[in-house]
Design a protein around this motif. Sequence first.
Motif, PDB file in Angstrom:
ATOM      1  N   PRO A  95       0.780  -1.190   0.106  1.00  0.00           N
ATOM      2  CA  PRO A  95       0.029   0.066   0.069  1.00  0.00           C
ATOM      3  C   PRO A  95       0.815   1.364   0.106  1.00  0.00           C
ATOM      4  N   VAL A  96       2.151   1.276   0.462  1.00  0.00           N
ATOM      5  CA  VAL A  96       2.907   2.419   0.548  1.00  0.00           C
ATOM      6  C   VAL A  96       3.143   2.632  -0.821  1.00  0.00           C
ATOM      7  N   ALA A  97       3.629   1.761  -1.618  1.00  0.00           N
ATOM      8  CA  ALA A  97       3.803   1.890  -3.068  1.00  0.00           C
ATOM      9  C   ALA A  97       2.903   2.575  -3.746  1.00  0.00           C
ATOM     10  N   THR A  98       1.663   2.246  -3.396  1.00  0.00           N
ATOM     11  CA  THR A  98       0.326   2.557  -3.972  1.00  0.00           C
ATOM     12  C   THR A  98       0.282   3.931  -3.542  1.00  0.00           C
ATOM     13  N   GLY A  99       0.401   4.282  -2.527  1.00  0.00           N
ATOM     14  CA  GLY A  99       0.303   5.647  -2.079  1.00  0.00           C
ATOM     15  C   GLY A  99       1.406   6.902  -2.772  1.00  0.00           C
ATOM     16  N   LEU A 100       2.369   6.238  -2.818  1.00  0.00           N
ATOM     17  CA  LEU A 100       3.457   7.114  -3.688  1.00  0.00           C
ATOM     18  C   LEU A 100       2.818   7.405  -5.009  1.00  0.00           C
ATOM     19  N   LEU A 101       2.343   6.328  -5.699  1.00  0.00           N
ATOM     20  CA  LEU A 101       1.935   6.318  -7.135  1.00  0.00           C
ATOM     21  C   LEU A 101       0.653   7.328  -7.158  1.00  0.00           C
ATOM     22  N   PHE A 102      -0.232   7.112  -6.306  1.00  0.00           N
ATOM     23  CA  PHE A 102      -1.392   7.865  -6.337  1.00  0.00           C
ATOM     24  C   PHE A 102      -1.171   9.270  -6.077  1.00  0.00           C
ATOM     25  N   LEU A 103      -0.036   9.575  -5.241  1.00  0.00           N
ATOM     26  CA  LEU A 103       0.091  11.065  -4.989  1.00  0.00           C
ATOM     27  C   LEU A 103       0.579  11.576  -6.432  1.00  0.00           C
ATOM     28  N   THR A 104       1.186  10.976  -7.311  1.00  0.00           N
ATOM     29  CA  THR A 104       1.511  11.446  -8.420  1.00  0.00           C
ATOM     30  C   THR A 104       0.727  11.640  -9.543  1.00  0.00           C
ATOM     31  N   LEU A 105      -0.719  10.888  -8.979  1.00  0.00           N
ATOM     32  CA  LEU A 105      -1.995  11.211 -10.119  1.00  0.00           C
ATOM     33  C   LEU A 105      -2.769  12.249  -9.525  1.00  0.00           C
ATOM     34  N   LEU A 106      -2.613  12.999  -8.630  1.00  0.00           N
ATOM     35  CA  LEU A 106      -3.531  13.778  -8.381  1.00  0.00           C
ATOM     36  C   LEU A 106      -3.249  15.371  -9.020  1.00  0.00           C
ATOM     37  N   PRO A 107      -4.499  16.098  -8.972  1.00  0.00           N
ATOM     38  CA  PRO A 107      -4.175  17.387  -9.722  1.00  0.00           C
ATOM     39  C   PRO A 107      -3.374  18.598  -8.768  1.00  0.00           C
ATOM     40  N   SER A 108      -3.319  19.613  -9.425  1.00  0.00           N
ATOM     41  CA  SER A 108      -2.567  20.636  -8.379  1.00  0.00           C
ATOM     42  C   SER A 108      -3.285  21.242  -7.494  1.00  0.00           C
ATOM     43  N   THR A 109      -2.614  21.797  -6.600  1.00  0.00           N
ATOM     44  CA  THR A 109      -3.375  22.687  -5.378  1.00  0.00           C
ATOM     45  C   THR A 109      -3.741  23.903  -6.163  1.00  0.00           C
ATOM     46  N   VAL A 110      -4.927  24.630  -5.471  1.00  0.00           N
ATOM     47  CA  VAL A 110      -5.315  26.074  -5.907  1.00  0.00           C
ATOM     48  C   VAL A 110      -4.775  26.592  -4.981  1.00  0.00           C
ATOM     49  N   GLN A 111      -5.270  26.945  -3.763  1.00  0.00           N
ATOM     50  CA  GLN A 111      -4.910  28.082  -2.795  1.00  0.00           C
ATOM     51  C   GLN A 111      -3.312  28.392  -2.875  1.00  0.00           C
ATOM     52  N   SER A 112      -2.356  27.155  -2.374  1.00  0.00           N
ATOM     53  CA  SER A 112      -1.094  27.606  -2.364  1.00  0.00           C
ATOM     54  C   SER A 112      -0.275  27.700  -3.736  1.00  0.00           C
ATOM     55  N   SER A 113      -0.754  27.292  -4.741  1.00  0.00           N
ATOM     56  CA  SER A 113      -0.195  27.724  -6.212  1.00  0.00           C
ATOM     57  C   SER A 113      -0.572  29.032  -6.526  1.00  0.00           C
ATOM     58  N   ILE A 114      -1.384  29.603  -5.952  1.00  0.00           N
ATOM     59  CA  ILE A 114      -2.046  31.114  -6.511  1.00  0.00           C
ATOM     60  C   ILE A 114      -1.116  31.773  -5.186  1.00  0.00           C
ATOM     61  N   VAL A 290      -2.451   4.665   2.563  1.00  0.00           N
ATOM     62  CA  VAL A 290      -2.219   5.427   1.007  1.00  0.00           C
ATOM     63  C   VAL A 290      -1.846   6.708   1.024  1.00  0.00           C
ATOM     64  N   LEU A 291      -2.617   7.519   2.087  1.00  0.00           N
ATOM     65  CA  LEU A 291      -2.295   8.799   2.402  1.00  0.00           C
ATOM     66  C   LEU A 291      -0.942   9.235   2.903  1.00  0.00           C
ATOM     67  N   LEU A 292      -0.431   8.497   3.533  1.00  0.00           N
ATOM     68  CA  LEU A 292       1.069   8.960   4.154  1.00  0.00           C
ATOM     69  C   LEU A 292       2.089   9.607   3.005  1.00  0.00           C
ATOM     70  N   PRO A 293       2.239   8.935   1.779  1.00  0.00           N
ATOM     71  CA  PRO A 293       3.052   9.882   0.995  1.00  0.00           C
ATOM     72  C   PRO A 293       2.459  11.110   0.600  1.00  0.00           C
ATOM     73  N   VAL A 294       1.214  11.219   0.507  1.00  0.00           N
ATOM     74  CA  VAL A 294       0.436  12.482  -0.046  1.00  0.00           C
ATOM     75  C   VAL A 294       0.763  13.696   1.169  1.00  0.00           C
TER      76      VAL A 294
END
Length: 325
Positions: A95-114, A290-294
């Motif tokens: 699951p840790v590997a799944t979490g790291l891969l899942f992290l890379t599939l997410l969209p960008s942030t909004v508030q902090s990016s702006i 899964v959320l640990l890497p995120v």
Amino acid sequence: MIRRVLAVFEPFILMLLGTVVLASVLPPRGAFAPVASAAATVGIVVLFFLHGAKLSRAALIDGVRQWRLHAAVLAITFLVFPLLGLLLAGALSGPVATGLLFLTLLPSTVQSSIAFTAIARGNVAAAVCSASFSNLLGILATPLLVALLMDQAGAGVSAASVEAIVLHLLLPFAAGHLLRPWIGAWVTRQRRLLSLVDRGSILLVVYTAFGAAVVEGLWRRVSPGDLAVITGLCCLLLTLVLLITLLAGRAMRLRREDAVVLLFCGSKKSLASGVPMAGVLFPAAQVGIVLLPVMIFHQIQLVACAMIARRWGAAADSGTGGEAP
């Protein structure tokens, strides 16, 4: 330098860490577990409804004018990041590997990016559009990428997950956006309410997710060594993407203001989107790990991007940052 780093750890991050500790010590058990899970689901639905109501159609139309910049941000977010995730996840397992891969599939942030774009004296309007596009596309792209890249690992999107995505994410978001002509102005004025729902729903999902994982033996399966490896890989991932976005901005000969947008919007991953999506896409007992890497990547990106933004903003104010970064 120490003060700058500590300043990034705003109260919400401390609350997030406190929630993890609470879930580790007092996880939801027995009759309280389904109640907490239902409350987290309601929070996700309300969150996506309000984000749909907040999204401006005018921002989408205006953003089309900078299509090269937005296309580059989306390509890094949903193509480059997943490719790096596939390579780095090979250093882990389960699951840790799944979490790291899942992290890379997410969209960008909004508030902090702006916010970081503004601090670095970048093109704030373009950052708003790029971050909004990324999050809008991510509602569909992230589940599809999970189905495509994680199917062999047993983490693909099942029929039940598809139904949950439609009911908990897509329909509330679409309903909120369709009702924007009537409630959009009110939602825009209620910044405190939206912030409360944003953060409250994340904390609630994190509590239920980590609580369920703790009951299933999370901290017996993840050692301090595993946490160190995850942190190291997250640092490596962020470093690679920052370099790629920096070089891509130069190769595309973007104006300095637009190169800033590419770096900050292209290198970020959204905890606000990742937490509810993980709650929908993965079994309850698996969500916490899964959320640990995120969560780790989220804090690292805040520290690194805050320091970069302040440095570039100071250079721009002093007149030494006129060219692309």
